[in-house]
Design a protein around this motif. Structure first.
Motif, short mmCIF file in Angstrom:
data_model
loop_
_atom_site.label_atom_id
_atom_site.label_comp_id
_atom_site.label_asym_id
_atom_site.label_seq_id
_atom_site.Cartn_x
_atom_site.Cartn_y
_atom_site.Cartn_z
N GLU A 1 0.83 -1.20 0.00
CA GLU A 1 0.00 0.00 0.00
C GLU A 1 0.86 1.26 0.00
OE1 GLU A 1 -3.48 2.33 0.05
OE2 GLU A 1 -3.06 0.25 -0.48
N LYS A 2 1.96 1.22 0.75
CA LYS A 2 2.88 2.36 0.78
C LYS A 2 3.45 2.62 -0.61
CE LYS A 2 7.31 3.87 2.64
NZ LYS A 2 8.50 3.49 3.46
N GLN A 3 3.88 1.56 -1.29
CA GLN A 3 4.44 1.72 -2.62
C GLN A 3 3.39 2.23 -3.60
OE1 GLN A 3 7.70 1.45 -3.42
NE2 GLN A 3 7.02 2.33 -5.36
N ARG A 4 2.14 1.79 -3.42
CA ARG A 4 1.07 2.27 -4.30
C ARG A 4 0.86 3.77 -4.13
NH1 ARG A 4 -4.32 3.33 -4.54
NH2 ARG A 4 -4.49 3.27 -2.26
N VAL A 5 0.87 4.24 -2.88
CA VAL A 5 0.69 5.67 -2.61
C VAL A 5 1.86 6.48 -3.15
CG1 VAL A 5 0.49 7.39 -0.78
CG2 VAL A 5 -0.76 5.24 -0.59
N VAL A 6 3.08 5.95 -3.01
CA VAL A 6 4.25 6.64 -3.53
C VAL A 6 4.16 6.77 -5.05
CG1 VAL A 6 6.75 6.44 -3.88
CG2 VAL A 6 5.78 6.00 -1.64
N ASN A 7 3.69 5.72 -5.70
CA ASN A 7 3.52 5.78 -7.17
C ASN A 7 2.50 6.84 -7.56
OD1 ASN A 7 5.38 3.71 -7.45
ND2 ASN A 7 3.82 2.11 -7.60
N ILE A 8 1.40 6.94 -6.80
CA ILE A 8 0.39 7.96 -7.09
C ILE A 8 0.99 9.36 -6.89
CG2 ILE A 8 -1.79 8.95 -6.30
CD1 ILE A 8 -2.71 6.12 -5.61
N LEU A 9 1.76 9.53 -5.80
CA LEU A 9 2.38 10.82 -5.52
C LEU A 9 3.36 11.20 -6.63
CD1 LEU A 9 2.63 13.08 -3.40
CD2 LEU A 9 4.49 11.76 -2.35
N HIS A 10 4.16 10.23 -7.07
CA HIS A 10 5.11 10.48 -8.15
C HIS A 10 4.38 10.90 -9.44
CE1 HIS A 10 7.74 9.31 -11.54
NE2 HIS A 10 8.70 9.73 -10.76
N LYS A 11 3.26 10.26 -9.72
CA LYS A 11 2.48 10.59 -10.91
C LYS A 11 1.90 12.00 -10.82
CE LYS A 11 -1.35 8.85 -13.75
NZ LYS A 11 -2.37 7.77 -13.89
N LEU A 12 1.40 12.38 -9.64
CA LEU A 12 0.86 13.73 -9.45
C LEU A 12 1.93 14.79 -9.62
CD1 LEU A 12 -1.50 13.12 -6.37
CD2 LEU A 12 -2.19 13.58 -8.72
N PHE A 13 3.10 14.55 -9.06
CA PHE A 13 4.21 15.49 -9.22
C PHE A 13 4.58 15.65 -10.69
CE2 PHE A 13 5.87 14.68 -4.68
CZ PHE A 13 5.13 15.76 -4.22
N THR A 14 4.65 14.52 -11.40
CA THR A 14 5.03 14.56 -12.80
C THR A 14 4.01 15.31 -13.63
OG1 THR A 14 6.18 12.43 -12.55
CG2 THR A 14 5.67 13.14 -14.79
N CYS A 15 2.71 15.06 -13.36
CA CYS A 15 1.66 15.75 -14.11
C CYS A 15 1.65 17.25 -13.86
CB CYS A 15 0.29 15.16 -13.75
SG CYS A 15 0.05 13.47 -14.35
N SER A 16 2.08 17.67 -12.69
CA SER A 16 2.10 19.10 -12.35
C SER A 16 3.39 19.77 -12.76
CB SER A 16 1.87 19.28 -10.86
OG SER A 16 2.92 18.67 -10.12
N GLY A 17 4.31 19.04 -13.42
CA GLY A 17 5.56 19.62 -13.89
C GLY A 17 6.70 19.55 -12.90
N LEU A 18 6.51 18.84 -11.81
CA LEU A 18 7.57 18.66 -10.80
C LEU A 18 8.26 17.33 -11.04
CD1 LEU A 18 6.26 19.92 -7.36
CD2 LEU A 18 8.51 20.33 -8.30
N ARG A 19 9.48 17.34 -11.52
CA ARG A 19 10.23 16.11 -11.75
C ARG A 19 11.06 15.79 -10.52
NH1 ARG A 19 7.08 16.86 -15.35
NH2 ARG A 19 7.44 16.45 -17.58
#
Length: 358
Positions: A159-177
């Motif tokens: 579950e932790k890894q799933r949340v981290v993946n979602i967070l990474h995707k949100l950052f990427t979509c908002s232009g934060l690499r």
């Protein structure tokens, strides 16, 4: 010796392995137990049925009942996780592990015919008396606890890894690499830096700007006033501004037309919209929605269904609260009869209609 069947060519006789046995048909709400006793050489079969509940006290009563009968063997199926609490109660009572058998449902498929909880409990009891079962391996309590914690830890890591993946995707979509700067976007350095950036962004934004972006206020910047939706969603007492903002539930045990004078009024449900929705659904789920279990004769799994689908009722309640006229001083009415539920809300006028004859 127990006579269980008569054939045309004679009599089929089988020897029972145990003199006494208890079979328990385990359910979420109501375990059904059956006790059978037939002393070797006696031939007289005694049968007793009992219904129990699933609270801690009721499970203790079931355990005490079993211990008082002191059967040679106790059997029940490993139905979902409902068997676990019963098994632990029997284990804590001091019963020897070899006197309690947990069976796989596939190994004790019911024969064809009408199936009831009592019939299933009786069938388990007969299987126990004849020894025609294969008990599942149940490890000791410390091993079970260790397995539970290990599985829970494994699930939390996933579950932790799933949340981290979602967070990474949100950052990427908002232009934060962020992954190009930090090896772990949830590491200490990354967390401190990103929390600081978020806090700075919130401080820069005015509270009034946030309200306007949410579209819950109106008017000029210097004299903003809340919209109706803001009052309905965030006020602790919307009825102060919109009288009769409430849900009234009335139960007619024999039907509104059949016996209109016989009814039960539930205390009015008030508060913000989300709170009213939760309160109404909690009442319906606890007092109105009932589960029924059917056990087909050609499969081991039970079929479970409800008198009213929860999702459909929830959709109706939500719509009645959101799509109504709060200018009308009438509460939302929910009438419950033996064969139906009626939800009445008073909507506003249809704005597509005009006074023009055309």
């Amino acid at each position: 010796m127990t006579n269980i069947a008569k054939l045309r060519t004679g009599e089929a006789v089988f020897s029972a392995l145990y003199e006494t046995a208890v079979g328990i048909d385990v359910h979420e709400k109501k375990p059904v137990a059956c006790y059978q006793s037939s002393l070797f050489g006696d031939g007289e079969l005694k049968t007793e049925h009992r219904d129990f509940g699933t609270t801690q006290q009721q499970l203790e009563e079931l355990t005490a009942w079993c211990k008082g009968l002191n059967p040679d063997i106790i059997l029940f199926e490993s139905t979902g996780v409902y068997w676990v609490s019963l098994y632990e109660k029997l284990e804590q009572s001091g019963l020897a592990p070899d006197k309690v058998a947990v069976l796989n449902g596939r190994d004790v498929k019911a024969v064809r015919g009408r199936k009831t909880d009592w019939a299933d409990a009786k069938r388990l009891t007969e299987i126990g008396r004849y020894g025609a079962f294969k008990a599942s391996f149940i490890p000791s309590k410390p091993i079970r606890d260790l397995r539970f914690m290990f599985r829970a830890l494994s699930a939390l890591k996933k579950e932790k890894q799933r949340v981290v993946n979602i967070l990474h995707k949100l950052f990427t979509c908002s232009g934060l690499r962020a992954s190009q700067v930090f090896s772990d976007i949830r590491g200490k350095a990354a967390t401190v830096l990103m929390n600081a950036m978020i806090a700075a962004a919130i401080e820069e934004a005015k509270f009034s700007d946030i309200l306007q972006q949410m579209d819950i206020v109106a008017g000029p910047q210097e004299a903003l006033v809340p919209k109706n939706i803001a009052i309905m969603m965030f006020s602790e007492n919307p009825a102060k501004f919109f009288p009769y903002t409430q849900v009234d539930i009335v139960i007619y045990p024999k039907g509104k037309l059949q016996d209109p004078s016989n009814f039960i009024e539930v205390p009015s449900i008030k508060g913000p919209i989300d709170s009213m929705i939760n309160q109404v659904m909690a009442y319906l789920r606890t007092n109105i929605i009932k589960e029924r279990v059917i056990k087909p004769g050609n499969q081991p799994e039970s079929i479970r269904f409800f008198n009213y689908p929860y999702q459909a009722l929830e959709e109706a309640v939500v719509n009645s609260l959101y799509h109504r006229s709060y200018q009308s001083r009438e509460p939302i009415e929910i009438t419950i009869e033996p064969d139906c539920i009626r939800i009445i809300n008073y909507g506003g006028p249809d704005h597509s209609l005009t006074s023009s004859p055309d």
